[in-house]
Design a protein around this motif. Structure first.
Motif, PDB file in Angstrom:
ATOM      1  N   SER A 575      46.859  33.771  46.176  1.00 13.95           N
ATOM      2  CA  SER A 575      45.488  34.253  46.402  1.00 13.95           C
ATOM      3  C   SER A 575      45.393  34.967  47.737  1.00 13.95           C
ATOM      4  O   SER A 575      44.826  36.075  47.835  1.00 13.95           O
ATOM      5  N   ASN A 579      44.704  38.882  48.120  1.00 12.32           N
ATOM      6  CA  ASN A 579      43.464  39.251  48.813  1.00 12.32           C
ATOM      7  C   ASN A 579      43.751  40.150  50.010  1.00 12.32           C
ATOM      8  O   ASN A 579      42.947  41.021  50.350  1.00 12.32           O
ATOM      9  N   GLU A 749      42.371  37.863  39.730  1.00 14.61           N
ATOM     10  CA  GLU A 749      42.049  36.687  38.916  1.00 14.61           C
ATOM     11  C   GLU A 749      42.988  36.576  37.724  1.00 14.61           C
ATOM     12  O   GLU A 749      43.411  35.477  37.343  1.00 14.61           O
ATOM     13  N   LYS A 752      46.290  35.268  39.031  1.00  9.79           N
ATOM     14  CA  LYS A 752      46.200  33.841  39.345  1.00  9.79           C
ATOM     15  C   LYS A 752      46.159  33.001  38.061  1.00  9.79           C
ATOM     16  O   LYS A 752      46.836  31.973  37.947  1.00  9.79           O
TER      17      LYS A 752
END
Length: 823
Positions: A575, A579, A749, A752
């Motif tokens: 993440s 990011n 997303e 993940k």
């Protein structure tokens, strides 16, 4: 240690190669992560023998109904069984059922050879049934039959027990052959896991192109997407203002047409009024002259005609014009001004305003060209960063090492197969030998019963019994002897297997299926006093991480990704990486730096505004609409000429035929001709004049204020675009930015989620645990427990078999002496 390093390296590589997104406006389709098929079916169905397994489990529950002693096990494990001295009471309480059964078995094992020895000595002394003399009783046949039936029933029970033991022995041998298949499928699944993981990671990375393609598309279409939204928001306020100007342009054209109609109609009416007045005067004069005919004055001869003539003469005064258009002023001044005003095409000017507003998307394209190029370069750079970062990890080499480790482990396991087969063969031979001991005893019992039954002669006395009957009795006693010889051995083996198999079932297998074993294993500080959770403490040196054996097993059991199961975010936080790598501040900063200036949009040029002001000053309010409408409402003549002609014709028809009637009919024709040729056209002009004047009256009503309202609306719309459009632009630009960023977020997303659920699914690892459970509990322990249960049941029933066989042999064997009765 090698396994730990190899697994960790695999996981490192899995995480570094993940990127993908789905946007809020339109969901991106990243497809399905390619996944291999795992072969191992870690599920065991025992088949019909499962009934025996269930019976064993029920018996063990009766022996040991207590719950798994988690606290006791944990305490013993922590103290390395040093606490057994203080916790022995709890251990004894838990094991009380096993201890009682073991004590019975041990007592049986010890006493049976002793009892057998004394029994043998007792018979040698002609006691305990050893005396070859039988008293004759009346119920001897009944007793013999009962004893035979009981012995046969007991032998059947022993037979069932030994068959159960034999079935369990064969089941274990057959299942040992399946171990190779289970191990092979598990190893193939591990290879599938290793081979598919790089492909899955590459797929995650490649799907960044899907998000990138959508971002580039939206950037290339920023005009219709962003500019179109801005235009739509402005259009709600601006379009009505332009529509009002366009409506005013239409009103100008209609006003000009109305003034032209008034000018033409007024000219026609003024000219036609004089002609009509002249013609009506001629008709009146002609009718008066005709009424001077003597026939109109001869009341004595024709009173009716005279009266009709008087009526006609009296009505002639109505035959004259009513409206006087010559007094009405012309509208030439207003018409000239309108002609000058309409020379300026206001509609075209308004269309330019529409066109200028519709050019908003193009203006957005021009003003954001540099930002779009910068973002596109950043998007390309992000893809390169993801690919280069993933290549920095030696994924292939780590997976190759893990593959070598798997192959090496598999080869070592293969080396043990001959030893396993040999050990299983020895075990099978031992179990068959134990079963044969019981079978030997059963053989003597069945043969003894068969011979004793077939050789029985009810007329023979105990001393004269036949050879076959005597052989049956001897075989029964042989069975008794072998029972004493083998029973204590059998019970000793049963007791040992019972203690081992029963405790493994209650302390390992059942707790594993109920997850109690995991709870004990996951007890904080159990393995290491400094580790709260031993797996993360060992793998990541962070024992506070919530990663337990139960959660690891359960997650892998659900075939989720190893990234989620092993909490590899501790090693590599995907993440944070995505990011910072995908959602870079540069991309957001570039999108936030979008500045759009719409001051170049001109809704209405100065020429158009002046045109509106000139229209408001054209002088429509100076026209005396009351005078016009007054004359129009009067009508062309005092009386309707056509109705007058019809009335005159009706009166003429009442007159006698003659020159008077003919002359009047000629005048009637003249009136009708005047009506059709003059009055009809003039009435049409009057109607057009009426409509035009009423339209002009409505238009002139508060015209300056109407024009000012239109100009104010245009000014307000222009001010909105030039000064207050910033809020709209910022709001729509923010939405556009959220859209672009949303693609990246959905990619993140998706990555993940895929890492957690689809990439490197760790089902093979839970399958390995389940395979060990199947081989240990289902193959070995259940079969072993069934074996001792069957063998133990047979051994216990040897006791009644001994007693019954000794008593029954007395009725089969040939006696040395018998009771003699004197006559």
């Amino acid at each position: 240690e090698i396994w730990k390093i190899a697994l960790r390296d695999i996981l490192f590589s899995c995480f570094s190669r993940n990127q993908k997104i789905l946007p809020p406006p339109g969901k991106l389709d990243f497809g399905y992560v390619p996944a291999g098929v795992y072969e191992t079916l870690a599920h065991y169905e025992p088949g019909p023998i499962g009934i025996l397994f269930h019976m064993v489990h029920t018996f063990l529950y009766v022996v040991q109904p207590n719950a798994f002693p988690q606290d006791l096990v944990v305490k013993l494990a922590k103290d390395k069984f040093g606490a057994i001295q203080t916790e022995y009471q709890k251990a004894i309480y838990y094991e009380i059922g096993f201890l009682v059964c073991a004590a019975v078995g041990l007592l049986f094992t010890v006493l049976m050879p002793i009892v057998g020895l004394f029994f043998c000595m007792c018979r040698c002394c002609d006691n305990c049934g050893g005396e070859m003399h039988q008293r004759q009783r009346k119920n001897a046949d009944c007793r013999r039959g009962l004893l035979g039936t009981l012995l046969f029933s007991t032998s059947l029970v022993i037979t069932i027990g030994v068959l159960c033991a034999y079935a369990a022995n064969q089941n274990l041998s057959s299942q040992v052959k399946n171990i190779r298949r289970l191990v092979n499928t598990n190893m193939r699944d591990l290879h599938t896991f290793v081979n598919d993981t790089p492909m899955q990671i590459d797929y995650l990375i490649s799907q960044y192109a899907t998000a990138k393609k959508k971002v580039i598309y939206d950037l290339n279409h920023i005009g219709p997407l962003l500019g179109g939204r801005i235009h739509d928001q402005l259009d709600k306020e601006v379009h009505p203002a332009l529509d009002r100007v366009l409506n005013m342009a239409g009103a100008m054209r209609e006003t000009k047409e109305a003034l032209e109609n008034v000018s033409v109609s007024l000219e026609v009416l003024q000219e036609g009024t004089g002609k009509l007045n002249f013609n009506l005067s001629l008709v009146r004069t002609s009718i008066n002259r005709t009424l001077n005919d003597p026939g109109c004055h001869d009341e004595e001869s024709d009173a009716t005609t005279a009266q009709l003539c008087r009526n006609i003469r009296q009505s002639l005064s109505q035959l004259q014009i009513s409206a006087n258009f010559t007094r009405l002023p012309r509208v030439n001044a207003q018409l000239e001004k309108m002609n000058d005003i309409v020379k300026t095409d206001l509609s075209t000017i308004v269309q330019k305003g529409y066109s200028s507003l519709n050019d908003t998307p193009q203006m957005v394209i021009e003003q954001t060209r540099s930002v779009v190029e910068n973002v596109q370069n950043l998007v390309d750079g992000i893809g390169n960063n993801i690919s280069s970062f993933s290549k920095a990890f030696p994924v292939q080499s780590c997976l190759s090492n893990f593959t070598i480790f798997i192959s090496h482990a598999h080869a070592k396991i293969e080396d043990y197969y001959p030893e396993i087969d040999q050990l299983d063969f020895y075990r099978w031979i031992g179990c068959i030998a134990l079963c044969c001991m019981v079978v030997l005893i059963l053989a003597f019992n069945y043969l003894g019963l068969l011979c004793g039954t077939l050789g029985y002669d009810k007329h023979a006395s105990p001393t004269t019994r036949g050879c076959i009957s005597n052989t049956g009795g001897t075989m029964l006693m042989a069975g008794v002897g072998f029972s004493f010889i083998f029973s204590w051995v059998l019970m000793g083996v049963v007791t040992v297997l019972f203690l081992a198999g029963g405790n493994i079932e209650k302390l390992v297998c059942e707790p594993f299926h109920s997850k109690d074993l995991f709870k004990a294993l996951d007890t904080p500080y159990l393995v290491n006093p400094e580790w709260k959770n031993f797996i993360p403490g060992y793998m990541y040196n962070d024992s506070d991480l919530e990663l337990t054996a139960e959660s690891l097993y359960s997650t892998c059991k659900e075939n989720k990704g190893i990234y989620l199961a092993m909490r590899l975010d501790k090693v590599f936080n995907i993440s944070s990486f995505l990011n910072t790598t995908v959602l870079t501040k540069d991309v957001v900063g570039q999108l936030d730096s979008v500045k759009i200036d719409l001051r170049g949009i001109i809704l209405l040029e100065a020429e158009g505004k002046q045109n509106l002001l000139d229209f408001s000053e054209v002088g429509l309010s100076e026209i005396n609409y009351a005078d016009y409408l007054e004359e129009v409402n009067k009508g062309m003549t005092v009386v309707d000429v056509l109705a007058f002609a019809r009335e005159l014709e009706a009166q003429t028809d009442l007159m006698p035929r003659g020159p008077l009637q003919s002359a009047l009919k000629g005048h009637i024709g003249t009136l009708r001709q005047i009506h059709s040729q003059q009055i009809t056209s003039m009435e049409q002009s009057m109607s057009a004049l009426n409509q035009s004047m009423r339209f002009l009256e409505r238009t002139a009503s508060d015209l300056p204020n109407k024009v000012l309202a239109v100009l104010d609306a245009i000014e307000a719309a222009q001010y909105l675009i030039s000064h207050n459009a910033t809020n709209i632009i910022n709001r729509e630009t923010g939405k556009y930015t959220v859209t672009i960023v949303g693609y990246f977020r959905q990619y993140i997303e998706w990555v993940k989620t895929s890492l957690a659920l689809e990439v490197a699914p760790c089902k093979p690892f839970s399958n390995m645990v389940d395979t060990v459970d199947i081989m240990t509990c289902s193959f070995l322990v259940d079969s072993m427990n069934t074996f001792w249960m069957g063998l133990g049941c047979s051994t216990l029933f040897l006791l009644p078999s001994i007693i019954l066989a000794v008593k029954l042999a007395k009725y089969y064997r040939r006696m040395d002496t018998e009771d003699v009765y004197d006559e």
